[in-house]
Enzyme design. Structure first.
Site, PDB file in Angstrom:
ATOM      1  N   HIS A   1       5.365 -24.169 -10.561  1.00 52.62           N
ATOM      2  CA  HIS A   1       5.402 -23.667 -11.943  1.00 52.62           C
ATOM      3  C   HIS A   1       6.468 -22.598 -12.128  1.00 52.62           C
ATOM      4  O   HIS A   1       6.451 -21.878 -13.123  1.00 52.62           O
ATOM      5  CB  HIS A   1       4.022 -23.134 -12.339  1.00 52.62           C
ATOM      6  CG  HIS A   1       2.940 -24.174 -12.266  1.00 52.62           C
ATOM      7  ND1 HIS A   1       2.853 -25.212 -13.156  1.00 52.62           N
ATOM      8  CD2 HIS A   1       1.942 -24.355 -11.366  1.00 52.62           C
ATOM      9  CE1 HIS A   1       1.833 -25.989 -12.824  1.00 52.62           C
ATOM     10  NE2 HIS A   1       1.267 -25.489 -11.738  1.00 52.62           N
TER      11      HIS A   1
ATOM     12  N   ARG B   1       0.064  13.544   3.030  1.00 53.83           N
ATOM     13  CA  ARG B   1      -0.218  13.519   1.589  1.00 53.83           C
ATOM     14  C   ARG B   1       1.048  13.681   0.754  1.00 53.83           C
ATOM     15  O   ARG B   1       1.080  13.318  -0.413  1.00 53.83           O
ATOM     16  CB  ARG B   1      -1.190  14.642   1.229  1.00 53.83           C
ATOM     17  CG  ARG B   1      -2.572  14.452   1.788  1.00 53.83           C
ATOM     18  CD  ARG B   1      -3.384  15.689   1.551  1.00 53.83           C
ATOM     19  NE  ARG B   1      -3.587  15.908   0.129  1.00 53.83           N
ATOM     20  CZ  ARG B   1      -4.701  15.591  -0.515  1.00 53.83           C
ATOM     21  NH1 ARG B   1      -5.694  15.052   0.129  1.00 53.83           N
ATOM     22  NH2 ARG B   1      -4.818  15.821  -1.803  1.00 53.83           N
TER      23      ARG B   1
ATOM     24  N   ASN C   1      -1.517  21.652  -6.941  1.00 54.25           N
ATOM     25  CA  ASN C   1      -1.546  20.194  -6.829  1.00 54.25           C
ATOM     26  C   ASN C   1      -2.034  19.643  -8.160  1.00 54.25           C
ATOM     27  O   ASN C   1      -3.060  20.104  -8.652  1.00 54.25           O
ATOM     28  CB  ASN C   1      -2.519  19.819  -5.694  1.00 54.25           C
ATOM     29  CG  ASN C   1      -2.601  18.328  -5.467  1.00 54.25           C
ATOM     30  OD1 ASN C   1      -1.753  17.568  -5.931  1.00 54.25           O
ATOM     31  ND2 ASN C   1      -3.626  17.897  -4.752  1.00 54.25           N
ATOM     32  N   GLY C   2      -1.304  18.700  -8.746  1.00 54.97           N
ATOM     33  CA  GLY C   2      -1.746  18.103 -10.008  1.00 54.97           C
ATOM     34  C   GLY C   2      -0.665  18.161 -11.072  1.00 54.97           C
ATOM     35  O   GLY C   2       0.517  18.245 -10.753  1.00 54.97           O
TER      36      GLY C   2
ATOM     37  N   TRP D   1       5.110  16.500  -2.826  1.00 55.17           N
ATOM     38  CA  TRP D   1       5.662  15.171  -3.064  1.00 55.17           C
ATOM     39  C   TRP D   1       5.949  15.080  -4.561  1.00 55.17           C
ATOM     40  O   TRP D   1       5.046  14.962  -5.367  1.00 55.17           O
ATOM     41  CB  TRP D   1       4.645  14.104  -2.650  1.00 55.17           C
ATOM     42  CG  TRP D   1       5.037  12.699  -2.979  1.00 55.17           C
ATOM     43  CD1 TRP D   1       6.039  11.964  -2.425  1.00 55.17           C
ATOM     44  CD2 TRP D   1       4.398  11.825  -3.935  1.00 55.17           C
ATOM     45  NE1 TRP D   1       6.063  10.704  -2.974  1.00 55.17           N
ATOM     46  CE2 TRP D   1       5.074  10.593  -3.899  1.00 55.17           C
ATOM     47  CE3 TRP D   1       3.333  11.977  -4.813  1.00 55.17           C
ATOM     48  CZ2 TRP D   1       4.713   9.520  -4.700  1.00 55.17           C
ATOM     49  CZ3 TRP D   1       2.972  10.900  -5.614  1.00 55.17           C
ATOM     50  CH2 TRP D   1       3.672   9.688  -5.544  1.00 55.17           C
TER      51      TRP D   1
ATOM     52  N   LYS E   1       3.058  -4.318   2.000  1.00 56.53           N
ATOM     53  CA  LYS E   1       3.415  -3.657   3.270  1.00 56.53           C
ATOM     54  C   LYS E   1       4.922  -3.732   3.501  1.00 56.53           C
ATOM     55  O   LYS E   1       5.543  -2.761   3.919  1.00 56.53           O
ATOM     56  CB  LYS E   1       2.716  -4.311   4.475  1.00 56.53           C
ATOM     57  CG  LYS E   1       1.223  -4.158   4.593  1.00 56.53           C
ATOM     58  CD  LYS E   1       0.739  -2.764   4.889  1.00 56.53           C
ATOM     59  CE  LYS E   1       0.456  -2.031   3.618  1.00 56.53           C
ATOM     60  NZ  LYS E   1      -0.929  -1.830   3.260  1.00 56.53           N
TER      61      LYS E   1
ATOM     62  N   LYS F   1       0.300   9.485   0.610  1.00 55.40           N
ATOM     63  CA  LYS F   1      -0.913   8.796   1.049  1.00 55.40           C
ATOM     64  C   LYS F   1      -1.982   8.749  -0.038  1.00 55.40           C
ATOM     65  O   LYS F   1      -2.567   7.710  -0.295  1.00 55.40           O
ATOM     66  CB  LYS F   1      -1.450   9.493   2.305  1.00 55.40           C
ATOM     67  CG  LYS F   1      -2.685   8.838   2.901  1.00 55.40           C
ATOM     68  CD  LYS F   1      -2.350   7.505   3.518  1.00 55.40           C
ATOM     69  CE  LYS F   1      -3.530   6.833   4.155  1.00 55.40           C
ATOM     70  NZ  LYS F   1      -3.256   5.387   4.376  1.00 55.40           N
TER      71      LYS F   1
ATOM     72  N   GLU G   1      -0.879  -8.429  -0.252  1.00 53.63           N
ATOM     73  CA  GLU G   1      -0.975  -7.281   0.652  1.00 53.63           C
ATOM     74  C   GLU G   1       0.221  -7.252   1.624  1.00 53.63           C
ATOM     75  O   GLU G   1       0.807  -6.198   1.873  1.00 53.63           O
ATOM     76  CB  GLU G   1      -2.312  -7.353   1.412  1.00 53.63           C
ATOM     77  CG  GLU G   1      -2.518  -6.329   2.509  1.00 53.63           C
ATOM     78  CD  GLU G   1      -2.432  -4.875   2.042  1.00 53.63           C
ATOM     79  OE1 GLU G   1      -2.433  -4.611   0.835  1.00 53.63           O
ATOM     80  OE2 GLU G   1      -2.328  -3.999   2.928  1.00 53.63           O
TER      81      GLU G   1
HETATM   82  C1  AGP Z   1      -1.172   0.962   0.712  1.00 54.36           C
HETATM   83  O1  AGP Z   1      -0.413   0.663   1.822  1.00 54.36           O
HETATM   84  C2  AGP Z   1      -0.671   2.012  -0.156  1.00 54.36           C
HETATM   85  N1  AGP Z   1      -0.273   3.162   0.535  1.00 54.36           N
HETATM   86  C3  AGP Z   1      -1.436   2.218  -1.456  1.00 54.36           C
HETATM   87  O2  AGP Z   1      -1.284   1.041  -2.174  1.00 54.36           O
HETATM   88  C4  AGP Z   1      -2.943   2.603  -1.407  1.00 54.36           C
HETATM   89  O3  AGP Z   1      -3.683   1.537  -0.924  1.00 54.36           O
HETATM   90  C5  AGP Z   1      -3.373   2.996  -2.829  1.00 54.36           C
HETATM   91  O4  AGP Z   1      -2.650   4.118  -3.246  1.00 54.36           O
HETATM   92  C6  AGP Z   1      -4.854   3.267  -2.932  1.00 54.36           C
HETATM   93  O5  AGP Z   1      -5.281   4.298  -2.108  1.00 54.36           O
HETATM   94  P1  AGP Z   1      -6.813   4.554  -1.855  1.00 54.36           P
HETATM   95  O6  AGP Z   1      -7.360   3.383  -1.117  1.00 54.36           O
HETATM   96  O7  AGP Z   1      -6.870   5.818  -1.061  1.00 54.36           O
HETATM   97  O8  AGP Z   1      -7.456   4.686  -3.203  1.00 54.36           O
END
Ligand code: AGP
Length: 590
Positions: A489, A30, A103-104, A77, A470, A585, A466
């Site tokens: 374009h 996290r 947290n927050g 983080w 990545k 995460k 996507e």
């Molecule tokens: C994806 O590889 C990312 N780590 C990120 O974009 C993630 O998908 C996004 O933060 C959404 O997370 P969630 O699906 O837990 O809401």
């Protein structure tokens, strides 16, 4: 300074520090800038904290040896400000008789800090979190319960915090950030994530906004910000959630890519009654909106295509971070489908709030069935892929796609037959087995590549987005997803010698147009990697994927080589694929 963090508190009959360190390791995905623990023993609160990963910091500060059976811990983080030892949590107040992990975001921390400084408080960090410890100290004369309610009433923003007091009481409070109590035989946990305590107990109490929990002696009480008692049921959480072992794999990300052989089948299997309820809300809705963030937003884009093509349902997609403008004009007849692996993403929860305010029904697609999104939904389905620890979403994305296929085939069985799902399950297994070595080899030669363009049409465009996401997050490569039809374009101007393009070009209705794009790109001297079930002389490199009789299934198959490429390119560039820099995460702050 704001943070997306993990928090844990423990009060029980065992030595707290080793338990806290173990819990923090499990929740490290996290956030992982810095770590800290505070333990209580014989009237003293001892704090140890520093920057780095849990294993490093706990070893260098010998955290596990801290004594006491009561304690709190934190991994941080930071998104603003420096990653420093003093900014790491826990934070204490002036008299060192309270320690707090948070947290927050405390939005009004500047004014609170100024006010506290004027009355003689001395701050030792730049964080917003530290004001909580000082406020608890200011209100100490009201008793612990009174100091907690008075403090919460002064805070603006979003928060979950856990505090340890000088008499050994631990307490937590939440507003718009998750906080869960773990009820063990010999004590209590208070954590931001069930993974924080699941190895010790599967009995959980999910706190709501405005709840405060206090563990005093061996009894636990929950009350609200007005001090009135609150009752919540004890929920039994699935033990499998606790299985977060890398097994034989070097990284969680690689394990999770390989897990997809099994997880896509799990996502495609759903409880019939829950599926029926979900589809009824969806098909009864007069207007349908779909939302998500990052990877989950890409699933939303694919769902939009699938609903239109197979179920003749028109839907609007809205990035959750843009919901303020995107979700206007909803009413009681609307449904919002919200995708979120964690179910805790702040932007997604905010879009749910906006939609609910207008009377819309909420349909959640989650991986964590105990999450805030699942609980806020009128109906929800789970992608059921087990804990995803790698910061990059891999198996949760293909799980979301498999679930979308299932939803669409339930809505329109004549156009997309449910029985055909065996086809994509087999194809996923095949592509994992066949492409791994080749992609590893290809990535080892791409170490110097700094720009990659990914092109695709129709449902392959969200896969291009996507794949680019990545590559950015894991391999720190500039990568851009481009709708192939838009090439002429603008983006064609960028094609020259040394440009690298990855073309998603399976043999479906988009094949010929995309192949023409490959020729146009080649004519400008750029290199093309083709991901397709058909080879062509125009590709400098062909990544073969299985042929699908149902073309809707290509996205779930073609994304896998892109996940692998990002993983192996991260290794080639000496980056840690499980813990990409600057990311977390679950993004539980806006
Ligand atoms: C994806 O590889 C990312 N780590 C990120 O974009 C993630 O998908 C996004 O933060 C959404 O997370 P969630 O699906 O837990 O809401």
């Amino acid at each position: 300074m704001i943070c997306v963090c993990s928090i844990i508190g423990y009060k029980g009959k065992q030595s707290a520090a080793p338990i806290l360190v173990d819990s923090l390791k499990r929740m490290e995905y996290r956030g992982y800038d810095s770590v800290g623990v505070a333990t209580f023993k014989d009237g003293d609160i001892l704090v140890k904290k520093g920057t780095g990963k849990v294993a490093e910091v706990s070893k260098s500060l010998n955290i596990s040896a801290m004594s006491g059976m009561i304690g709190i811990g934190h991994t941080r983080w930071a998104t603003h400000g420096g990653v420093t030892d003093s900014n790491a949590h826990p934070h204490s107040a002036c008299k060192n008789n309270i320690a707090v992990v948070h947290n927050g975001i405390i939005e009004n921390y500047k004014e609170l800090k100024e006010e506290l400084i004027k009355t003689g408080h001395v701050f030792s960090s730049e964080t917003d979190s530290e004001v909580i410890a000082h406020l608890l100290e200011v209100h100490a004369d009201r008793g612990i319960k009174g100091s907690l309610t008075a403090t919460c009433k002064r805070l603006k923003g979003t928060y979950a915090f856990v505090a340890v007091f000088q008499d050994g009481t631990i307490a937590g409070a939440r507003y718009e950030e998750p906080l869960i109590i773990g009820v063990a035989n010999d004590g209590y946990f208070i954590s931001s994530d069930v993974l924080g305590f699941l190895q010790y107990t599967d009995k959980a109490i999910f706190l709501d906004n405005y709840d405060i929990v206090l563990v005093d002696g061996s009894k636990m009480e929950i009350f609200n910000f007005d001090g009135n008692p609150v009752a919540h049921p004890i929920t039994q959480v699935a033990w499998e959630l606790g299985e977060v072992d890398k097994g034989k794999y070097a990284h969680y990300t690689l394990k999770e890519i390989n897990d997809q052989r099994v997880t896509v089948a799990n996502a495609a299997r759903q409880d019939e009654a829950m599926m029926e309820k979900f589809c009824k809300v969806l098909s009864d809705a007069k207007s349908v909106y779909i939302t998500g963030s990052g990877t989950s937003y890409h699933s939303a884009l694919i769902m939009k295509h699938m609903l239109a093509r197979y179920a003749k349902i028109r839907a609007e997609t809205v990035m959750s971070s843009e919901a303020q403008d995107g979700l206007v004009g909803l009413d009681e007849g609307s449904a919002l489908v919200a995708f979120s692996q964690s179910g805790e993403t702040a932007d997604v929860l905010e879009s749910v709030k906006i939609a609910k305010k207008q009377g819309a029904k909420i349909l959640g697609i989650v991986n964590v069935t105990t999450s805030s999104l699942a609980r806020a939904s009128d109906a929800f389905l789970s992608v059921n892929c087990g804990p995803e620890i790698g910061v990059a979403a891999t198996k949760s994305f293909t799980g979301q796609l498999a679930l979308v296929y299932n939803i669409v085939s339930s809505l329109a069985p004549d156009t997309l037959a449910a029985g055909e799902k065996a086809e994509f399950v087999k194809a996923v297994e095949k592509v994992i087995a066949s492409s791994q070595l080749a992609i590893e080899k290809m990535a080892s030669k791409m170490e110097q590549v700094n720009d990659i363009y990914l092109l695709g049409r129709s449902t392959h465009y969200p896969i291009a987005l996507e794949g680019a996401l990545k590559l950015k997050e894991l391999a720190y490569v500039h990568a851009e997803g481009v709708a192939a039809g838009e090439l002429k374009h603008g983006p064609l101007a960028l094609m020259e010698k040394n440009t690298l393009v990855i073309l998603l070009n399976p043999r479906d209705a988009t094949y010929n147009d995309s192949l023409s794009n490959a020729h146009e790109i080649k004519a400008r001297g750029a290199s093309v990697i083709g991901i397709s079930d058909a080879g062509s002389e125009v590709y400098d490199h062909w990544v073969e994927i299985p042929h699908m009789t149902e073309e809707a299934f290509y996205p779930i198959v073609e994304v896998i080589p892109l996940q692998m490429l990002a993983y192996y390119l991260a290794l080639a560039k000496n980056a840690d694929p499980d813990y990409p820099r600057n990311l977390a995460k679950s993004v539980t702050v806006k």
